[in-house]
Design a protein around this motif. Sequence first.
Motif, PDB file in Angstrom:
ATOM      1  N   LYS A   1      22.139 -20.611  20.188  1.00 50.72           N
ATOM      2  CA  LYS A   1      22.542 -19.212  20.073  1.00 50.72           C
ATOM      3  C   LYS A   1      23.425 -18.809  21.263  1.00 50.72           C
ATOM      4  O   LYS A   1      23.190 -19.233  22.396  1.00 50.72           O
ATOM      5  CB  LYS A   1      21.303 -18.302  20.053  1.00 50.72           C
ATOM      6  N   SER A   2      24.420 -17.995  20.982  1.00 46.78           N
ATOM      7  CA  SER A   2      25.241 -17.429  22.045  1.00 46.78           C
ATOM      8  C   SER A   2      24.445 -16.358  22.783  1.00 46.78           C
ATOM      9  O   SER A   2      23.542 -15.735  22.234  1.00 46.78           O
ATOM     10  CB  SER A   2      26.518 -16.822  21.462  1.00 46.78           C
ATOM     11  N   THR A   3      24.808 -16.141  24.045  1.00 51.33           N
ATOM     12  CA  THR A   3      24.216 -15.077  24.851  1.00 51.33           C
ATOM     13  C   THR A   3      25.332 -14.148  25.324  1.00 51.33           C
ATOM     14  O   THR A   3      26.514 -14.480  25.191  1.00 51.33           O
ATOM     15  CB  THR A   3      23.472 -15.644  26.080  1.00 51.33           C
ATOM     16  N   PRO A   4      24.994 -12.996  25.878  1.00 47.33           N
ATOM     17  CA  PRO A   4      26.034 -12.112  26.406  1.00 47.33           C
ATOM     18  C   PRO A   4      26.814 -12.712  27.574  1.00 47.33           C
ATOM     19  O   PRO A   4      27.836 -12.165  27.976  1.00 47.33           O
ATOM     20  CB  PRO A   4      25.248 -10.873  26.866  1.00 47.33           C
ATOM     21  N   VAL A   5      26.333 -13.826  28.125  1.00 44.48           N
ATOM     22  CA  VAL A   5      26.995 -14.460  29.259  1.00 44.48           C
ATOM     23  C   VAL A   5      27.888 -15.593  28.752  1.00 44.48           C
ATOM     24  O   VAL A   5      27.390 -16.521  28.108  1.00 44.48           O
ATOM     25  CB  VAL A   5      25.961 -15.016  30.263  1.00 44.48           C
ATOM     26  N   PRO A   6      29.190 -15.554  29.018  1.00 43.77           N
ATOM     27  CA  PRO A   6      30.074 -16.634  28.574  1.00 43.77           C
ATOM     28  C   PRO A   6      29.640 -17.978  29.151  1.00 43.77           C
ATOM     29  O   PRO A   6      29.151 -18.062  30.280  1.00 43.77           O
ATOM     30  CB  PRO A   6      31.454 -16.213  29.121  1.00 43.77           C
ATOM     31  N   ASP A   7      29.798 -19.032  28.365  1.00 47.90           N
ATOM     32  CA  ASP A   7      29.464 -20.403  28.767  1.00 47.90           C
ATOM     33  C   ASP A   7      27.971 -20.614  28.980  1.00 47.90           C
ATOM     34  O   ASP A   7      27.567 -21.621  29.551  1.00 47.90           O
ATOM     35  CB  ASP A   7      30.216 -20.814  30.034  1.00 47.90           C
ATOM     36  N   MET A   8      27.141 -19.665  28.539  1.00 55.76           N
ATOM     37  CA  MET A   8      25.698 -19.860  28.588  1.00 55.76           C
ATOM     38  C   MET A   8      25.128 -19.674  27.186  1.00 55.76           C
ATOM     39  O   MET A   8      25.290 -18.622  26.579  1.00 55.76           O
ATOM     40  CB  MET A   8      25.028 -18.871  29.545  1.00 55.76           C
ATOM     41  N   ARG A   9      24.492 -20.715  26.671  1.00 51.61           N
ATOM     42  CA  ARG A   9      23.905 -20.659  25.344  1.00 51.61           C
ATOM     43  C   ARG A   9      22.416 -20.996  25.432  1.00 51.61           C
ATOM     44  O   ARG A   9      21.961 -21.591  26.400  1.00 51.61           O
ATOM     45  CB  ARG A   9      24.624 -21.613  24.393  1.00 51.61           C
ATOM     46  N   LEU A  10      21.703 -20.617  24.389  1.00 51.57           N
ATOM     47  CA  LEU A  10      20.243 -20.728  24.421  1.00 51.57           C
ATOM     48  C   LEU A  10      19.713 -21.228  23.090  1.00 51.57           C
ATOM     49  O   LEU A  10      20.151 -20.780  22.030  1.00 51.57           O
ATOM     50  CB  LEU A  10      19.638 -19.356  24.754  1.00 51.57           C
ATOM     51  N   VAL A  11      18.771 -22.151  23.166  1.00 53.22           N
ATOM     52  CA  VAL A  11      17.983 -22.543  21.999  1.00 53.22           C
ATOM     53  C   VAL A  11      16.599 -21.945  22.202  1.00 53.22           C
ATOM     54  O   VAL A  11      15.818 -22.439  23.021  1.00 53.22           O
ATOM     55  CB  VAL A  11      17.891 -24.076  21.848  1.00 53.22           C
ATOM     56  N   PRO A  12      16.263 -20.854  21.511  1.00 49.93           N
ATOM     57  CA  PRO A  12      14.941 -20.235  21.700  1.00 49.93           C
ATOM     58  C   PRO A  12      13.841 -21.154  21.184  1.00 49.93           C
ATOM     59  O   PRO A  12      14.104 -22.123  20.459  1.00 49.93           O
ATOM     60  CB  PRO A  12      15.042 -18.949  20.886  1.00 49.93           C
ATOM     61  N   SER A  13      12.623 -20.846  21.530  1.00 47.47           N
ATOM     62  CA  SER A  13      11.514 -21.713  21.124  1.00 47.47           C
ATOM     63  C   SER A  13      11.253 -21.648  19.629  1.00 47.47           C
ATOM     64  O   SER A  13      10.821 -22.627  19.022  1.00 47.47           O
ATOM     65  CB  SER A  13      10.242 -21.319  21.891  1.00 47.47           C
ATOM     66  N   GLY A  14      11.511 -20.488  19.007  1.00 45.14           N
ATOM     67  CA  GLY A  14      11.229 -20.345  17.580  1.00 45.14           C
ATOM     68  C   GLY A  14       9.757 -20.053  17.335  1.00 45.14           C
ATOM     69  O   GLY A  14       9.002 -19.685  18.240  1.00 45.14           O
ATOM     70  N   GLY A  15       9.340 -20.240  16.090  1.00 44.51           N
ATOM     71  CA  GLY A  15       7.947 -19.994  15.739  1.00 44.51           C
ATOM     72  C   GLY A  15       6.999 -20.958  16.421  1.00 44.51           C
ATOM     73  O   GLY A  15       7.359 -22.103  16.715  1.00 44.51           O
ATOM     74  N   ARG A  16       5.771 -20.506  16.675  1.00 46.13           N
ATOM     75  CA  ARG A  16       4.811 -21.358  17.369  1.00 46.13           C
ATOM     76  C   ARG A  16       4.320 -22.462  16.449  1.00 46.13           C
ATOM     77  O   ARG A  16       3.707 -22.205  15.407  1.00 46.13           O
ATOM     78  CB  ARG A  16       3.631 -20.519  17.853  1.00 46.13           C
ATOM     79  N   PRO A  17       4.551 -23.726  16.810  1.00 48.77           N
ATOM     80  CA  PRO A  17       4.129 -24.843  15.942  1.00 48.77           C
ATOM     81  C   PRO A  17       2.641 -25.146  16.094  1.00 48.77           C
ATOM     82  O   PRO A  17       2.016 -24.774  17.091  1.00 48.77           O
ATOM     83  CB  PRO A  17       4.979 -26.012  16.439  1.00 48.77           C
ATOM     84  N   GLN A  18       2.098 -25.849  15.119  1.00 52.96           N
ATOM     85  CA  GLN A  18       0.685 -26.221  15.176  1.00 52.96           C
ATOM     86  C   GLN A  18       0.438 -27.346  16.174  1.00 52.96           C
ATOM     87  O   GLN A  18      -0.648 -27.456  16.736  1.00 52.96           O
ATOM     88  CB  GLN A  18       0.201 -26.636  13.783  1.00 52.96           C
ATOM     89  N   ASN A  19       1.451 -28.194  16.397  1.00 46.55           N
ATOM     90  CA  ASN A  19       1.277 -29.350  17.269  1.00 46.55           C
ATOM     91  C   ASN A  19       2.443 -29.434  18.253  1.00 46.55           C
ATOM     92  O   ASN A  19       3.350 -30.245  18.078  1.00 46.55           O
ATOM     93  CB  ASN A  19       1.181 -30.630  16.436  1.00 46.55           C
ATOM     94  N   PRO A  20       2.453 -28.598  19.302  1.00 52.62           N
ATOM     95  CA  PRO A  20       3.567 -28.623  20.268  1.00 52.62           C
ATOM     96  C   PRO A  20       3.746 -29.986  20.932  1.00 52.62           C
ATOM     97  O   PRO A  20       4.878 -30.442  21.131  1.00 52.62           O
ATOM     98  CB  PRO A  20       3.168 -27.554  21.289  1.00 52.62           C
ATOM     99  N   ALA A  21       2.640 -30.646  21.268  1.00 52.56           N
ATOM    100  CA  ALA A  21       2.742 -31.944  21.931  1.00 52.56           C
ATOM    101  C   ALA A  21       3.425 -32.967  21.024  1.00 52.56           C
ATOM    102  O   ALA A  21       4.238 -33.781  21.487  1.00 52.56           O
ATOM    103  CB  ALA A  21       1.352 -32.439  22.331  1.00 52.56           C
TER     104      ALA A  21
END
Length: 464
Positions: A346-366
């Motif tokens: 995802k783009s952010t308000p800051v140029p040249d800085m992008r983000l992949v958010p965590s998204g929904g909480r998974p059942q098995n993060p490990a």
Amino acid sequence: MDPLEYLRALRRRWIVIVATLAVALSIGWGTSAATHAAARRAAAKPQPKQYTATTTLLNTGGSGGTGLGNLQTLATLVSLPDVAKLVADDTNYTGDPLNLSRQVGAFASKDLGLLNITATARSPKRAQLLADTFAVDLLVFIQGQATATNSATATAIKDKMNRLNAEINSLNEQIVGSAGTERDHLIAQRDADITAYNGLLTRYQYLTTHPVTFTPNLFIIQPAVAQQVSSPAFPRVGDAFRLLGAGVSRGAIGNGNGVVGEGNGHLGRQPPKGVILVTSGGPSEGKTTVVANLALTFVQAQRSVIILSCDFHHPQIHQLFDVPNTEGLAEALQAPSGGVLNGHIKSTPVPDMRLVPSGGRPQNPAGLLSSERMREAVEEARAQADIVLIDSPPLLTSAEVTHLFPLVDSVLVVGRARKTTQELAERTGELLKRLDAPVVGVALNGATELPLSSSHVKYWQVVK
């Protein structure tokens, strides 16, 4: 040098270390007049305005299915280099087309059948132009791919027709000199080849006489309208984070250059690149804010940054940059195939800085963080940005972060003054040593004055 031995060295030089690594996030640190003057100058400097513009496309053919009929697939296509090249040509952009891709994000709304293409730029006209042009050139690219596929199919059919024709001629020659059952067999085989040839001929003639008009039932229903975005609510980057970034750059990712910020005497050297994981021993020690400020530090040093939010338990980094926590890393890692991060950056308000958010909480993060797709995600991010910052959960409360150590170049440990106990620091240091984590530094958060007390010096001794 292992973490505990390194900490003993740090204790002998704790004044230098604190001067370069201690970070004050909630309260400005340092009391010198020069520091306050620098802060006043930074506060007085006007921040560049940022604008976003979104073009909306409607998929009238439904959002399900596979291939070009799937909205998530279409969102992925927006980030392809070939689409960026089309946009560069149409906008007369002479730089690297991938720089345009970094200003654009595509988000699919499966329920509504909508594809939103959002561009970020420093002028409203530029943001509108990029969003609209990416939308149009996405359709152009799809049409071009369909045409190329049509042409390749026709060529393959023609090659098969030539082979069948040669086989039919050979069979005719054999039939002339044959008799009885053998002759009947050859005639039956020839007739079967003629039938197959005629079927291919009909298909070939159709492909070569009918122009391709394929589109995935996708139409632009709302051209882009630019709007100014407000700056995200995080502390201003100061000298402390510049020094912290320089310290990290001198570790595993920087080849000893320390190229962060201005006036460091290394502007002619190779700038730092690599993957940095930021963690802490326990919760609420400020690691997410450290990640955000480090990202800003590297961006100010003209480095492109991607942040991976790997904290599935209490994600916060997306809030700092006003990015929705949807279609994030969890969804990317659970997808059955394809590029892991395509459509999830995802783009952010800051140029040249992008983000992949965590998204929904998974059942098995490990299970997700230890998967092969997680390794692929890190490599994809590494290929698309100069610096990859990983915001991870606390080490002692979420053991899954240990699966990420082999994937990164550096680990930065965050502690908080008056919160991180010596026992917590010892346990953190022992675990880091046992796992052979590539620790490059310890950042003390929330320090209000220098020098630090003896109890805080002990923290440096046991963690790093």
